[in-house]
Design an enzyme around this catalytic site. Structure first.
Site, PDB file in Angstrom:
ATOM      1  N   LYS A  57      30.872 -19.621 -13.855  1.00 15.16           N
ATOM      2  CA  LYS A  57      31.855 -19.888 -13.145  1.00 15.16           C
ATOM      3  C   LYS A  57      31.690 -20.558 -11.852  1.00 15.16           C
ATOM      4  CE  LYS A  57      35.389 -17.277 -13.778  1.00 15.16           C
ATOM      5  NZ  LYS A  57      36.624 -17.765 -13.589  1.00 15.16           N
ATOM      6  N   SER A  92      29.882 -17.108 -21.697  1.00 15.92           N
ATOM      7  CA  SER A  92      30.143 -17.881 -20.310  1.00 15.92           C
ATOM      8  C   SER A  92      29.624 -16.983 -19.794  1.00 15.92           C
ATOM      9  CB  SER A  92      32.150 -17.512 -20.104  1.00 15.92           C
ATOM     10  OG  SER A  92      32.572 -16.203 -20.444  1.00 15.92           O
ATOM     11  N   GLU A 144      40.398 -15.282  -5.385  1.00 18.89           N
ATOM     12  CA  GLU A 144      40.863 -14.452  -6.128  1.00 18.89           C
ATOM     13  C   GLU A 144      39.589 -13.974  -7.189  1.00 18.89           C
ATOM     14  OE1 GLU A 144      40.954 -17.291  -7.305  1.00 18.89           O
ATOM     15  OE2 GLU A 144      40.898 -17.188  -9.667  1.00 18.89           O
TER      16      GLU A 144
END
Lengths: 257, 399
Positions: free
Chosen positions: B90, B379, B112
């Site tokens: 991210k 990830s 969010e």
């Protein structure tokens, strides 16, 4: 040209309710009662699971209606029934996915069949409108265009292509009652008037007779949603009387300008 | 025919800008700013400096020798996005968007978050760049990821709980859009995935494409050839599109997105959009969504808060339509098994999201030969999931 222009023969008061809140039978009675109390057009919400343009009051109404199992077909059936009882223009207010998933052509055809006059899709801006507009226009139905306080130079473009009426969003943010509306509505309406003669109605944040008459005097009409939905939330099945009283007061304020 | 003359940001029929008029000038302003800076040498040098000196890039491409030997087929490499600062991919997107927002003169970031990883990354970037930060998170997710909630607060962000709808990621996205319509002038919506209205799907993909840019070169350097398959988990799809992007033109490379099937694609408790969804319009985009026949968005479920989303980014929808990428469902059970397997086999605890991709690698590798190569994108790291997995296994462990 649709039926919508008829609503603006005088300054228009346009109430909103969510279909199926608290039940479709009550919604049908609300439509009849609001028309008798002076509503010039009614905006009818088809409930959606995720109403992203709504404040908490109308979000909750959508949630109540969805929880009650109301479907798009049920709403069409109710409109078909109530159409025999009221003759003022009626427009849907719902979200792109409700129309898209039903099939745009199928939705427009059914809407024409039951006697709805237009549809407001708050998540379909000018750039995406054609996909819906071309289909609805073929059924003589209007997809209403919205302008917002942030629209600025876009207002001329949007209004130039608008049909039915232009929905002027009074404030930033989502639907809901506001103490003050600080946007220069008059300036927005002037920009619309430069390019089109179709009426302009102001919505978002209006709850008092003073606000409604002021907004209608700056434009061609006032739209009121959350203030009515609040009464429905509070009164439930017994809401028709209190809503009728409120609509009468608001409509009188608008019609007296 | 699905055509629209003025619509921007299309991937085949998917994408577009289905948002309220109030936001249109904000996304147009963002698009113009992104077009100005995406090829700007100063902007890119600054971003690369942040990637390398702050976020710990390039991330490793690690040969999972034990896993490879144990599975007895293709050689498995792990793209270690879990080693990035903040523990997930991210941060790649967030540093890009925060830098862009700063150049646009914005002083405030809103975001969010589902699992909390994107919220933590946004709070981190805001702290680094001296910006205000508000993160919207479903109340259900706040409970599942309590540690990340505190982490965001520690970083100076305000976390606002969203209890509407299902109280999960989709509701957090809706609420962040609502907040953005109320406050645009000083606020940038730092959207966490390759979804939403144009330019987000393209911009977020470009920032995440660093994953495959590195992985492609690292694979060539280590093995002298391209991989045969690239696997990544898919919710909205940002780490997957980042992992796929620079391989899209390499037709020999299979691109496989691993969706969260929850308790199974034949149950209602699933979040597998490709397996169970249909075309729709939601959260600013046309794409595939889990929904009923009337277009009501389904209350999806997955053990993984980060994949618990009823839609998928429009570029994935297009890659699926064209057959360039495949999408496979992975259940909670399979993901939890993979979570434990990778921990024991390689000493790497993956995020439960990433474990969905590991699980499919465990199915796929044995069907392939030792001269073949699989890259699995990890990830994120799994520290945040340890307590939830313990509870899944029946232990009474709380954070």
């Amino acid at each position: 040209m649709s039926n919508i222009a008829r609503a603006f023969e005088r300054p228009a008061f346009i109430p909103f309710v969510t279909a199926g809140d608290p039940s479709l039978d009550v919604t049908e009675e609300l439509i009849v009662a609001m028309a008798e109390a002076g509503a010039d057009m009614i905006e009818l919400g088809i409930p959606f699971s995720d109403p992203t343009a709504e404040g908490v009051v109308i979000q909750d109404a959508n949630e109540r209606a969805c929880a009650g199992g109301v479907t798009t077909d049920d709403v069409f059936d109710m409109v078909a029934r109530v159409r025999g009882r009221v003759d003022i223009p009626l427009v849907f207010m719902t979200y792109a996915n409700v129309v898209y998933s039903y099939g745009i052509e199928r939705f427009a055809a059914r809407q024409e069949e039951v006697g709805m006059d237009g549809v407001i899709l708050p998540d379909v801006p000018f750039e995406e409108k054609e996909e819906f507009d071309s289909v609805f226009a073929a059924h003589d139905l209007d997809v209403v265009s919205l302008i917002a306080p942030t629209s600025n130079e876009r207002i001329r473009t949007i209004a130039g292509a608008a049909r039915g009426f232009v929905y002027c969003v009074s404030s930033l943010g989502v639907t809901g009652v506001r103490t003050n509306i600080t946007t220069d509505i008059g300036a927005m309406v002037s920009l619309v008037r430069e390019v089109t003669d179709i009426p302009v109605a102001v919505g978002f944040g209006i709850s008092t007779p003073e606000q409604a008459s002021r907004m209608a005097s700056l434009s061609d009409g006032a739209i009121v949603g959350s203030a009515i939905v609040k009464i429905i939330a509070r009164e439930g099945e017994a809401c028709v009387g209190p809503v009728t009283d409120y609509v009468r007061t608001m409509a009188e304020a608008v019609h007296s300008i | 025919m699905e055509a629209s003359t003025t619509s921007r940001g299309r991937f085949g029929v998917h994408g577009g800008q289905y948002i309220p008029e109030t936001l249109m000038n904000a996304v147009i302003e963002l698009e113009e700013a992104y077009d100005r800076y995406r090829d700007d040498p100063d902007f890119n040098a600054e971003l690369e400096r942040l990637f390398n000196e702050y976020a710990n890039r390039p991330s490793l491409l690690y040969f999972a020798k034990n896993m490879t030997e144990d599975l007895g087929g293709a050689r498995v490499y792990l793209k270690r996005e879990d080693l990035n600062h903040t523990g997930a991919h991210k941060v790649n997107n967030v540093l890009g968007q925060a830098l862009l927002a700063k150049r646009m003169g914005k002083t405030r970031l809103i975001a969010e978050t589902g699992a909390g990883q994107h919220g933590v990354a946004t709070a981190t970037a805001a702290a680094l760049m001296g910006m205000e930060c508000v993160v919207y998170m479903g109340t259900e997710d706040m409970e599942r990821q309590a540690l990340n909630v505190y982490r965001m607060r520690l970083l100076g962000a305000e976390v606002r709980g969203v209890s509407s709808g299902t109280g999960t990621l989709k509701d957090a996205v809706s609420e962040t859009f609502r907040e953005w319509t109320a406050r645009i002038a000083d606020t940038h919506y730092c959207l966490g995935s390759v979804m939403g209205p144009h330019p987000f799907p393209t911009m977020v993909r470009d920032f995440q494409a660093v994953i495959s840019r590195e992985a492609r070169q690292q694979c060539l350097d280590a093995t002298g050839k391209l991989p045969d398959a690239v696997l990544a988990c898919v919710g909205g799809g940002s780490n997957a599109i980042g992992s796929f992007y620079h391989f899209i033109d390499d037709k020999s490379v299979r691109l496989i997105g691993c969706e969260a099937a929850g308790r199974g694609v034949d149950t209602y408790e699933t979040a597998a959009t490709m397996a169970t969804g249909s075309m729709g319009i939601f959260h600013g985009m046309k794409s595939y969504f889990c929904q009923n026949e009337y277009g009501q968005i389904a209350p999806v479920y997955s053990i993984s808060a980060g994949l618990d989303y009823p839609g998928i980014g429009p570029e994935h929808a297009w890659l699926a339509d064209t057959g360039r990428a495949e999408y496979v469902p992975v259940t909670d059970d399979e993901a939890v098994d993979a979570f434990e397997y990778l921990s024991r086999t390689e000493g790497v605890i993956p995020a439960i999201e990433s474990a969905h991709a590991v699980a499919h690698a465990m199915r796929l590798a044995p069907t392939m030969t030792p001269d073949q190569i699989i890259i699995v994108t990890l990830s994120g790291r799994g520290d945040k999931d340890v307590a939830a997995i313990a509870r899944y296994r029946g232990e009474d462990l709380h954070e």
